[in-house]
Design a protein around this motif. Structure first.
Motif, PDB file in Angstrom:
ATOM      1  N   GLU A 142       0.800  -1.250  -0.075  1.00 20.31           N
ATOM      2  CA  GLU A 142       0.090   0.067   0.150  1.00 20.31           C
ATOM      3  C   GLU A 142       0.751   1.240  -0.072  1.00 20.31           C
ATOM      4  O   GLU A 142       0.365   2.401   0.086  1.00 20.31           O
ATOM      5  CB  GLU A 142      -0.887   0.055   1.304  1.00 20.31           C
ATOM      6  N   LYS A 143       2.134   1.302  -0.082  1.00 19.38           N
ATOM      7  CA  LYS A 143       2.914   2.417   0.198  1.00 19.38           C
ATOM      8  C   LYS A 143       3.246   2.701  -1.346  1.00 19.38           C
ATOM      9  O   LYS A 143       3.182   2.094  -2.300  1.00 19.38           O
ATOM     10  CB  LYS A 143       4.283   1.907   0.611  1.00 19.38           C
ATOM     11  N   GLU A 144       3.770   3.885  -1.279  1.00 20.99           N
ATOM     12  CA  GLU A 144       3.896   4.769  -2.900  1.00 20.99           C
ATOM     13  C   GLU A 144       4.893   4.134  -3.308  1.00 20.99           C
ATOM     14  O   GLU A 144       5.178   4.023  -4.753  1.00 20.99           O
ATOM     15  CB  GLU A 144       4.095   6.303  -2.435  1.00 20.99           C
ATOM     16  N   ASP A 145       6.160   3.918  -2.658  1.00 17.83           N
ATOM     17  CA  ASP A 145       7.059   3.436  -3.236  1.00 17.83           C
ATOM     18  C   ASP A 145       6.871   1.839  -4.162  1.00 17.83           C
ATOM     19  O   ASP A 145       7.277   1.905  -5.309  1.00 17.83           O
ATOM     20  CB  ASP A 145       8.437   2.887  -2.374  1.00 17.83           C
ATOM     21  N   PHE A 146       6.014   1.194  -3.650  1.00 12.62           N
ATOM     22  CA  PHE A 146       5.481   0.029  -4.382  1.00 12.62           C
ATOM     23  C   PHE A 146       4.320   0.517  -5.443  1.00 12.62           C
ATOM     24  O   PHE A 146       4.545  -0.355  -6.434  1.00 12.62           O
ATOM     25  CB  PHE A 146       4.777  -1.009  -3.480  1.00 12.62           C
ATOM     26  N   LYS A 147       3.652   1.118  -5.184  1.00 16.14           N
ATOM     27  CA  LYS A 147       2.685   1.729  -6.304  1.00 16.14           C
ATOM     28  C   LYS A 147       3.348   2.051  -7.506  1.00 16.14           C
ATOM     29  O   LYS A 147       2.957   1.865  -8.642  1.00 16.14           O
ATOM     30  CB  LYS A 147       1.549   2.636  -5.714  1.00 16.14           C
ATOM     31  N   LYS A 148       4.596   2.717  -7.344  1.00 18.54           N
ATOM     32  CA  LYS A 148       5.329   3.326  -8.587  1.00 18.54           C
ATOM     33  C   LYS A 148       5.836   2.491  -9.437  1.00 18.54           C
ATOM     34  O   LYS A 148       5.960   2.533 -10.502  1.00 18.54           O
ATOM     35  CB  LYS A 148       6.308   4.209  -7.700  1.00 18.54           C
ATOM     36  N   LEU A 149       5.891   1.155  -8.681  1.00 19.64           N
ATOM     37  CA  LEU A 149       6.415  -0.098  -9.428  1.00 19.64           C
ATOM     38  C   LEU A 149       5.484  -0.296 -10.600  1.00 19.64           C
ATOM     39  O   LEU A 149       5.557  -0.393 -11.800  1.00 19.64           O
ATOM     40  CB  LEU A 149       6.538  -1.161  -8.807  1.00 19.64           C
ATOM     41  N   GLN A 150       4.046  -0.235 -10.231  1.00 21.26           N
ATOM     42  CA  GLN A 150       2.964  -0.394 -11.371  1.00 21.26           C
ATOM     43  C   GLN A 150       3.132   0.763 -12.173  1.00 21.26           C
ATOM     44  O   GLN A 150       2.733   0.647 -13.514  1.00 21.26           O
ATOM     45  CB  GLN A 150       1.842  -0.710 -10.452  1.00 21.26           C
ATOM     46  N   THR A 176       3.494  -6.173 -13.165  1.00 21.74           N
ATOM     47  CA  THR A 176       1.950  -6.136 -13.197  1.00 21.74           C
ATOM     48  C   THR A 176       1.808  -6.922 -11.736  1.00 21.74           C
ATOM     49  O   THR A 176       2.351  -8.133 -11.601  1.00 21.74           O
ATOM     50  CB  THR A 176       1.529  -6.936 -14.078  1.00 21.74           C
ATOM     51  N   TYR A 177       0.933  -6.443 -10.798  1.00 20.27           N
ATOM     52  CA  TYR A 177       0.649  -6.929  -9.564  1.00 20.27           C
ATOM     53  C   TYR A 177      -0.541  -7.772  -9.656  1.00 20.27           C
ATOM     54  O   TYR A 177      -1.729  -7.548 -10.338  1.00 20.27           O
ATOM     55  CB  TYR A 177       0.372  -6.019  -8.528  1.00 20.27           C
ATOM     56  N   LEU A 178      -0.447  -9.168  -8.971  1.00 22.92           N
ATOM     57  CA  LEU A 178      -1.566 -10.042  -8.985  1.00 22.92           C
ATOM     58  C   LEU A 178      -1.314 -10.667  -7.522  1.00 22.92           C
ATOM     59  O   LEU A 178      -0.761 -11.215  -6.937  1.00 22.92           O
ATOM     60  CB  LEU A 178      -1.275 -11.414  -9.723  1.00 22.92           C
ATOM     61  N   ASN A 179      -2.709 -10.579  -6.765  1.00 20.92           N
ATOM     62  CA  ASN A 179      -2.887 -11.022  -5.479  1.00 20.92           C
ATOM     63  C   ASN A 179      -3.993 -12.325  -5.569  1.00 20.92           C
ATOM     64  O   ASN A 179      -4.990 -12.227  -5.795  1.00 20.92           O
ATOM     65  CB  ASN A 179      -3.474  -9.996  -4.651  1.00 20.92           C
ATOM     66  N   ALA A 180      -3.480 -13.124  -4.847  1.00 19.60           N
ATOM     67  CA  ALA A 180      -3.952 -14.436  -4.669  1.00 19.60           C
ATOM     68  C   ALA A 180      -4.490 -14.502  -3.364  1.00 19.60           C
ATOM     69  O   ALA A 180      -3.630 -14.944  -2.621  1.00 19.60           O
ATOM     70  CB  ALA A 180      -3.502 -15.744  -5.283  1.00 19.60           C
ATOM     71  N   ALA A 228       9.442  -0.930   2.464  1.00 16.69           N
ATOM     72  CA  ALA A 228       8.751  -0.642   0.856  1.00 16.69           C
ATOM     73  C   ALA A 228       9.848  -0.243  -0.303  1.00 16.69           C
ATOM     74  O   ALA A 228       9.772  -0.627  -1.220  1.00 16.69           O
ATOM     75  CB  ALA A 228       7.741   0.303   1.054  1.00 16.69           C
ATOM     76  N   LEU A 229      10.564   0.919   0.309  1.00 13.68           N
ATOM     77  CA  LEU A 229      11.583   1.288  -0.795  1.00 13.68           C
ATOM     78  C   LEU A 229      12.628   0.279  -1.339  1.00 13.68           C
ATOM     79  O   LEU A 229      13.038   0.019  -2.436  1.00 13.68           O
ATOM     80  CB  LEU A 229      12.391   2.519  -0.404  1.00 13.68           C
ATOM     81  N   ALA A 230      13.191  -0.408  -0.151  1.00 16.43           N
ATOM     82  CA  ALA A 230      14.180  -1.373  -0.519  1.00 16.43           C
ATOM     83  C   ALA A 230      13.644  -2.727  -1.196  1.00 16.43           C
ATOM     84  O   ALA A 230      14.119  -3.217  -2.282  1.00 16.43           O
ATOM     85  CB  ALA A 230      14.824  -1.971   0.633  1.00 16.43           C
ATOM     86  N   PHE A 231      12.529  -2.996  -0.697  1.00 17.76           N
ATOM     87  CA  PHE A 231      11.732  -4.365  -1.586  1.00 17.76           C
ATOM     88  C   PHE A 231      11.449  -3.724  -3.108  1.00 17.76           C
ATOM     89  O   PHE A 231      11.680  -4.591  -4.038  1.00 17.76           O
ATOM     90  CB  PHE A 231      10.356  -4.466  -0.978  1.00 17.76           C
ATOM     91  N   SER A 232      11.011  -2.593  -3.340  1.00 17.69           N
ATOM     92  CA  SER A 232      10.626  -1.997  -4.715  1.00 17.69           C
ATOM     93  C   SER A 232      11.993  -1.783  -5.427  1.00 17.69           C
ATOM     94  O   SER A 232      12.110  -2.193  -6.557  1.00 17.69           O
ATOM     95  CB  SER A 232      10.116  -0.765  -4.458  1.00 17.69           C
TER      96      SER A 232
END
Length: 148
Positions: free
Chosen positions: A59-67, A73-77, A132-136
């Motif tokens: 839900e963080k901006e750093d992650f959303k910026k990846l999309q 492309t993010y997919l949640n199961a 989130a930043l390091a993960f992204s």
């Protein structure tokens, strides 16, 4: 009677087509945009590490910026347990098929980075240790290695 049988068969056929629709759509989008696919298995209403993963990373901006930047492309199961959070039968079936293919041990959370063809590039079991930043940034680095 014949009409009922044909209708039942059409419904079953359409459910079978939709069963892998999100993954196939993600693969197509990833191929068109030169992206990777991030597949996350979660228990959104019962798995504390899953809830933390979504709150602190997804839900963080750093992650959303990846999309936004067409890196992933993010997919949640999701596999919720509470009755009020239940998914449609089609999505439940699709998530079960994704789990059979990519998460047969039933690990939650379990995050997988796939290439556009569905090949596993990296996995994270449990809650990632990084923020989130390091993960992204790790995902960005992996994407650049795939597309030099």
């Amino acid at each position: 009677m014949k009409t009922i049988i044909v209708t039942i068969m059409l419904v079953m056929f359409s459910v079978g087509i939709h069963a892998q629709n999100r993954l196939e759509t993600a693969k197509k989008e990833a191929a068109e945009n030169n992206e990777l696919i991030l597949l996350n298995f979660s228990g959104s209403d019962w798995c504390i590490p899953c809830i933390k993963l979504h709150k602190n990373i997804i839900e963080k901006e750093d992650f959303k910026k990846l999309q936004e930047d067409h890196i992933i492309t993010y997919l949640n199961a999701d596999f919720p347990r509470n009755k009020k959070n239940q998914l449609s039968t089609e999505i439940k079936n699709e998530n079960a098929k994704l789990a059979d293919q990519y998460n047969p041990k039933g690990i939650f959370p379990y995050t997988i980075l796939l290439n556009k063809d569905g090949k596993v590039l990296k996995t994270w079991e449990g809650l990632p240790a990084e923020n989130a930043l390091a993960f992204s940034n790790e995902i960005r680095d992996l994407q650049q290695k795939q597309n030099p």
